[in-house]
Design an enzyme around this catalytic site. Sequence first.
Site, PDB file in Angstrom:
ATOM      1  N   TYR A  11       9.788  10.601 -14.394  1.00 54.57           N
ATOM      2  CA  TYR A  11       8.893   9.926 -15.348  1.00 54.57           C
ATOM      3  C   TYR A  11       7.737  10.840 -15.777  1.00 54.57           C
ATOM      4  CZ  TYR A  11       5.313   6.494 -16.785  1.00 54.57           C
ATOM      5  OH  TYR A  11       4.327   5.811 -17.444  1.00 54.57           O
ATOM      6  N   LEU A  83       9.842  11.510  -3.299  1.00 55.39           N
ATOM      7  CA  LEU A  83      10.218  10.093  -3.254  1.00 55.39           C
ATOM      8  C   LEU A  83       8.916   9.318  -3.280  1.00 55.39           C
ATOM      9  CD1 LEU A  83      12.982  10.323  -0.496  1.00 55.39           C
ATOM     10  CD2 LEU A  83      13.287  10.271  -2.986  1.00 55.39           C
ATOM     11  N   SER A 124      -2.101  11.785  -5.285  1.00 55.75           N
ATOM     12  CA  SER A 124      -2.247  10.379  -5.641  1.00 55.75           C
ATOM     13  C   SER A 124      -3.599   9.838  -5.167  1.00 55.75           C
ATOM     14  CB  SER A 124      -1.122   9.604  -4.945  1.00 55.75           C
ATOM     15  OG  SER A 124      -1.352   8.222  -5.009  1.00 55.75           O
ATOM     16  N   TYR A 149       4.521   7.028   2.617  1.00 52.61           N
ATOM     17  CA  TYR A 149       4.447   7.732   1.335  1.00 52.61           C
ATOM     18  C   TYR A 149       3.050   8.333   1.150  1.00 52.61           C
ATOM     19  CZ  TYR A 149       3.523   8.529  -3.564  1.00 52.61           C
ATOM     20  OH  TYR A 149       3.106   9.113  -4.743  1.00 52.61           O
ATOM     21  N   LYS A 153       1.527  12.473   0.967  1.00 58.70           N
ATOM     22  CA  LYS A 153       0.635  13.091  -0.031  1.00 58.70           C
ATOM     23  C   LYS A 153      -0.570  13.721   0.671  1.00 58.70           C
ATOM     24  CE  LYS A 153       2.888  12.214  -3.753  1.00 58.70           C
ATOM     25  NZ  LYS A 153       3.601  13.316  -4.393  1.00 58.70           N
ATOM     26  N   PHE A 178      -4.119   8.324 -10.824  1.00 54.75           N
ATOM     27  CA  PHE A 178      -4.389   6.909 -10.564  1.00 54.75           C
ATOM     28  C   PHE A 178      -3.106   6.140 -10.927  1.00 54.75           C
ATOM     29  CE2 PHE A 178      -8.520   6.472  -8.600  1.00 54.75           C
ATOM     30  CZ  PHE A 178      -8.756   7.825  -8.434  1.00 54.75           C
ATOM     31  N   ASN A 179      -3.097   5.191 -11.835  1.00 56.09           N
ATOM     32  CA  ASN A 179      -1.846   4.429 -12.054  1.00 56.09           C
ATOM     33  C   ASN A 179      -1.229   4.788 -13.406  1.00 56.09           C
ATOM     34  OD1 ASN A 179      -3.272   2.929  -9.863  1.00 56.09           O
ATOM     35  ND2 ASN A 179      -1.518   1.564 -10.052  1.00 56.09           N
ATOM     36  N   LEU A 200       3.850  -2.596 -11.345  1.00 56.71           N
ATOM     37  CA  LEU A 200       3.533  -3.700 -12.254  1.00 56.71           C
ATOM     38  C   LEU A 200       4.061  -3.489 -13.680  1.00 56.71           C
ATOM     39  CD1 LEU A 200       2.065  -6.345 -12.830  1.00 56.71           C
ATOM     40  CD2 LEU A 200      -0.051  -5.029 -13.154  1.00 56.71           C
ATOM     41  N   ARG A 292       0.354  -8.937  -1.685  1.00 55.73           N
ATOM     42  CA  ARG A 292       1.330  -7.963  -1.178  1.00 55.73           C
ATOM     43  C   ARG A 292       0.657  -7.127  -0.082  1.00 55.73           C
ATOM     44  NH1 ARG A 292       3.826  -3.692  -5.487  1.00 55.73           N
ATOM     45  NH2 ARG A 292       1.701  -2.903  -5.419  1.00 55.73           N
ATOM     46  N   GLY A 294      -0.816  -4.375   2.097  1.00 55.94           N
ATOM     47  CA  GLY A 294      -1.273  -3.008   1.822  1.00 55.94           C
ATOM     48  C   GLY A 294      -2.025  -2.846   0.513  1.00 55.94           C
TER      49      GLY A 294
HETATM   50  P1  NAD Z   1       9.998  10.083 -10.450  1.00 56.41           P
HETATM   51  O1  NAD Z   1      10.784   9.552  -9.298  1.00 56.41           O
HETATM   52  O2  NAD Z   1      10.300   9.566 -11.802  1.00 56.41           O
HETATM   53  O3  NAD Z   1      10.102  11.680 -10.486  1.00 56.41           O
HETATM   54  C1  NAD Z   1      10.296  12.448  -9.334  1.00 56.41           C
HETATM   55  C2  NAD Z   1      11.472  13.379  -9.623  1.00 56.41           C
HETATM   56  O4  NAD Z   1      11.697  14.205  -8.480  1.00 56.41           O
HETATM   57  C3  NAD Z   1      12.768  12.615  -9.892  1.00 56.41           C
HETATM   58  O5  NAD Z   1      13.348  13.120 -11.077  1.00 56.41           O
HETATM   59  C4  NAD Z   1      13.636  12.932  -8.685  1.00 56.41           C
HETATM   60  O6  NAD Z   1      15.015  12.974  -9.004  1.00 56.41           O
HETATM   61  C5  NAD Z   1      13.094  14.285  -8.260  1.00 56.41           C
HETATM   62  N1  NAD Z   1      13.284  14.630  -6.852  1.00 56.41           N
HETATM   63  C6  NAD Z   1      12.915  13.923  -5.749  1.00 56.41           C
HETATM   64  N2  NAD Z   1      13.247  14.603  -4.634  1.00 56.41           N
HETATM   65  C7  NAD Z   1      13.825  15.759  -5.040  1.00 56.41           C
HETATM   66  C8  NAD Z   1      14.365  16.886  -4.371  1.00 56.41           C
HETATM   67  N3  NAD Z   1      14.404  16.955  -3.033  1.00 56.41           N
HETATM   68  N4  NAD Z   1      14.867  17.902  -5.107  1.00 56.41           N
HETATM   69  C9  NAD Z   1      14.865  17.839  -6.457  1.00 56.41           C
HETATM   70  N5  NAD Z   1      14.351  16.807  -7.156  1.00 56.41           N
HETATM   71  C10 NAD Z   1      13.841  15.787  -6.447  1.00 56.41           C
HETATM   72  O7  NAD Z   1       8.454   9.881 -10.097  1.00 56.41           O
HETATM   73  P2  NAD Z   1       7.175  10.124 -11.003  1.00 56.41           P
HETATM   74  O8  NAD Z   1       6.526   8.811 -11.212  1.00 56.41           O
HETATM   75  O9  NAD Z   1       7.509  10.990 -12.142  1.00 56.41           O
HETATM   76  O10 NAD Z   1       6.270  10.899  -9.965  1.00 56.41           O
HETATM   77  C11 NAD Z   1       6.210  12.309  -9.924  1.00 56.41           C
HETATM   78  C12 NAD Z   1       5.330  12.729  -8.769  1.00 56.41           C
HETATM   79  O11 NAD Z   1       4.049  12.155  -8.941  1.00 56.41           O
HETATM   80  C13 NAD Z   1       5.826  12.242  -7.409  1.00 56.41           C
HETATM   81  O12 NAD Z   1       5.586  13.258  -6.469  1.00 56.41           O
HETATM   82  C14 NAD Z   1       4.975  11.038  -7.130  1.00 56.41           C
HETATM   83  O13 NAD Z   1       4.810  10.829  -5.755  1.00 56.41           O
HETATM   84  C15 NAD Z   1       3.669  11.436  -7.785  1.00 56.41           C
HETATM   85  N6  NAD Z   1       2.842  10.292  -8.164  1.00 56.41           N
HETATM   86  C16 NAD Z   1       3.393   9.304  -8.953  1.00 56.41           C
HETATM   87  C17 NAD Z   1       2.611   8.201  -9.289  1.00 56.41           C
HETATM   88  C18 NAD Z   1       3.192   7.069 -10.097  1.00 56.41           C
HETATM   89  O14 NAD Z   1       2.642   5.972 -10.057  1.00 56.41           O
HETATM   90  N7  NAD Z   1       4.266   7.274 -10.851  1.00 56.41           N
HETATM   91  C19 NAD Z   1       1.288   8.118  -8.854  1.00 56.41           C
HETATM   92  C20 NAD Z   1       0.764   9.139  -8.072  1.00 56.41           C
HETATM   93  C21 NAD Z   1       1.561  10.225  -7.740  1.00 56.41           C
HETATM   94  C1  WQD Z   2      -0.561  -2.632  -9.407  1.00 55.90           C
HETATM   95  C2  WQD Z   2      -1.116  -4.039  -9.217  1.00 55.90           C
HETATM   96  C3  WQD Z   2      -0.129  -5.278  -7.409  1.00 55.90           C
HETATM   97  C4  WQD Z   2       3.869  -5.618  -9.092  1.00 55.90           C
HETATM   98  C5  WQD Z   2       1.317   2.288  -6.519  1.00 55.90           C
HETATM   99  C6  WQD Z   2       1.299   3.161  -5.298  1.00 55.90           C
HETATM  100  C7  WQD Z   2       0.373   4.316  -5.504  1.00 55.90           C
HETATM  101  C8  WQD Z   2       0.718   5.064  -6.789  1.00 55.90           C
HETATM  102  C9  WQD Z   2       0.841   4.156  -7.960  1.00 55.90           C
HETATM  103  C10 WQD Z   2       2.182   6.874  -6.300  1.00 55.90           C
HETATM  104  C11 WQD Z   2      -1.317  -4.398  -7.753  1.00 55.90           C
HETATM  105  C12 WQD Z   2       0.172  -5.919  -8.743  1.00 55.90           C
HETATM  106  C13 WQD Z   2       2.540  -5.302  -8.894  1.00 55.90           C
HETATM  107  C14 WQD Z   2       4.241  -6.968  -9.313  1.00 55.90           C
HETATM  108  C15 WQD Z   2       1.930  -7.578  -9.148  1.00 55.90           C
HETATM  109  N1  WQD Z   2       1.991   5.719  -6.702  1.00 55.90           N
HETATM  110  N2  WQD Z   2       1.593  -6.269  -8.922  1.00 55.90           N
HETATM  111  N3  WQD Z   2       3.254  -7.902  -9.326  1.00 55.90           N
HETATM  112  O1  WQD Z   2       0.157  -0.527  -5.836  1.00 55.90           O
HETATM  113  O2  WQD Z   2      -1.741   0.190  -7.365  1.00 55.90           O
HETATM  114  O3  WQD Z   2       0.000   1.793  -6.751  1.00 55.90           O
HETATM  115  O4  WQD Z   2       1.721   3.060  -7.658  1.00 55.90           O
HETATM  116  O5  WQD Z   2       1.391   7.622  -5.783  1.00 55.90           O
HETATM  117  O6  WQD Z   2       0.469   5.135  -4.393  1.00 55.90           O
HETATM  118  O7  WQD Z   2       0.868   2.381  -4.189  1.00 55.90           O
HETATM  119  O8  WQD Z   2       0.577   0.006  -8.291  1.00 55.90           O
HETATM  120  O9  WQD Z   2       1.928  -0.985 -10.076  1.00 55.90           O
HETATM  121  O10 WQD Z   2       2.623  -1.381  -7.679  1.00 55.90           O
HETATM  122  O11 WQD Z   2       0.567  -2.469  -8.558  1.00 55.90           O
HETATM  123  O12 WQD Z   2       1.083  -8.465  -9.170  1.00 55.90           O
HETATM  124  O13 WQD Z   2       5.430  -7.320  -9.470  1.00 55.90           O
HETATM  125  O14 WQD Z   2      -0.138  -4.959  -9.706  1.00 55.90           O
HETATM  126  O15 WQD Z   2      -0.446  -6.253  -6.455  1.00 55.90           O
HETATM  127  O16 WQD Z   2      -2.479  -5.152  -7.699  1.00 55.90           O
HETATM  128  P1  WQD Z   2      -0.317   0.273  -6.973  1.00 55.90           P
HETATM  129  P2  WQD Z   2       1.530  -1.199  -8.676  1.00 55.90           P
END
Ligand code: NAD
Ligand code: WQD
Length: 341
Positions: A11, A83, A124, A149, A153, A178-179, A200, A292, A294
């Site tokens: 993504y 992941l 994150s 998870y 990080k 952030f989100n 969400l 939920r 956590g």
């Molecule tokens: P995503 O799952 O869409 O992208 C992660 C990609 O990494 C995927 O394409 C997956 O196939 C690949 N991948 C995972 N393990 C692998 C491996 N061992 N070798 C090769 N490819 C591998 O997730 P995203 O939302 O794009 O997130 C990207 C990064 O940002 C992640 O590290 C995630 O933890 C971090 N992050 C995401 C969010 C969020 O809310 N989306 C928030 C904070 C941090």
């Molecule tokens: C947002 C709000 C839920 C789903 C997560 C990870 C964080 C980061 C971003 C990677 C919360 C509420 C959610 C639903 C709901 N990822 N909610 N109904 O939990 O802030 O963050 O994603 O690093 O580490 O924890 O994001 O989108 O899951 O939730 O009411 O079906 O929406 O309770 O308040 P969160 P979220």
Amino acid sequence: MRILLAGGAGYIGSHTAVCLLQAGHDVTIVDNYANSCPEAVRRIEQIAGRKADCFQADVKDRDTLLRIFREKPVDCVIHLAGLKAVGESVRNPIEYYRNNIDTTLSLLEVMRETGVHDFVFSSSATVYGEENPIPYLETMKKGSCSSPYGWTKSMMEQILTDAAAADPELSVVLLRYFNPIGAHPSGLIGEDPQGIPNNLMPYIAQVAVGRREHLTIFGDDYDTPDGTCRRDYIHVCDLAEGHRLAVEYAHEHRGVEIFNLGTGKPCSVLELVHAFEEASGVSIPYVIGPRRDGDLPQFWANADKARAVLGWQAGRGIGEMCRDTWNWQKNNPEGYRGGRI
Ligand code: NAD
Ligand code: WQD
């Protein structure tokens, strides 16, 4: 510059790849498609009008990485391969620690072997834990994470900090997202969760498109203005631009630097639901469920440092985030699995 995006088909990686290609950089994507698919790469190239070099490989696999780094010499690595499902990490912590930490170590080893010094890491806001006051500031001590998870990080930040302390040539930028929500305005790439969405915004989007009956809001009795949790939602295209600037910053500096990437503005669950309804014209049925485990009641970023140092600011508002998410979801009701559009 040539930038290697580990996890670049995902993504955030796909939006970052478009941004880098459009800025004139060359891009190498390494992804094992654990949570993505090759169609995303085809669409990245369609939007950018340029090719990316793409390798299907596990980023843990040092030998394959070394071959890729030698075939296409790299100037900077952005490490997004991880992941990321919080609940799944509680049920399967070993897989999370193995994947997320080993990918980081393999990248660092191969970078050392091939003389690559610039590293941008997808961290994150979760590393701030529960103890810190809001808004979160980069100078705060990290807190205790609520899931394996989150701990991966926090640990990877520590590994990268130690590596940079031992190697004066290494430049590490830790981006604390952030989100992230939203999608590219073309509607060609976006978030495509497998199975039932944990987050969400994709859940709301799947309700809107008819794939789910209703949203369950996890708690409306928090000590917040409307009783639902508040978060700092940020448009994924703003986030992508943050990566481009971080790559340029990493090139000019050494050592470790941390940046929050957020808007600095909180938005509640109910506010997001209503903004989505307004942007899409579709009503989102919801029920109120229990809290939920956590979940923190609210947190958002202080993003002043990214503005002052990187010249970065999140320019897109909640309305635009909802509009672009809807544009992606309605054009791709089944995500990338729906085929080519
Ligand atoms: P995503 O799952 O869409 O992208 C992660 C990609 O990494 C995927 O394409 C997956 O196939 C690949 N991948 C995972 N393990 C692998 C491996 N061992 N070798 C090769 N490819 C591998 O997730 P995203 O939302 O794009 O997130 C990207 C990064 O940002 C992640 O590290 C995630 O933890 C971090 N992050 C995401 C969010 C969020 O809310 N989306 C928030 C904070 C941090
Ligand atoms: C947002 C709000 C839920 C789903 C997560 C990870 C964080 C980061 C971003 C990677 C919360 C509420 C959610 C639903 C709901 N990822 N909610 N109904 O939990 O802030 O963050 O994603 O690093 O580490 O924890 O994001 O989108 O899951 O939730 O009411 O079906 O929406 O309770 O308040 P969160 P979220």
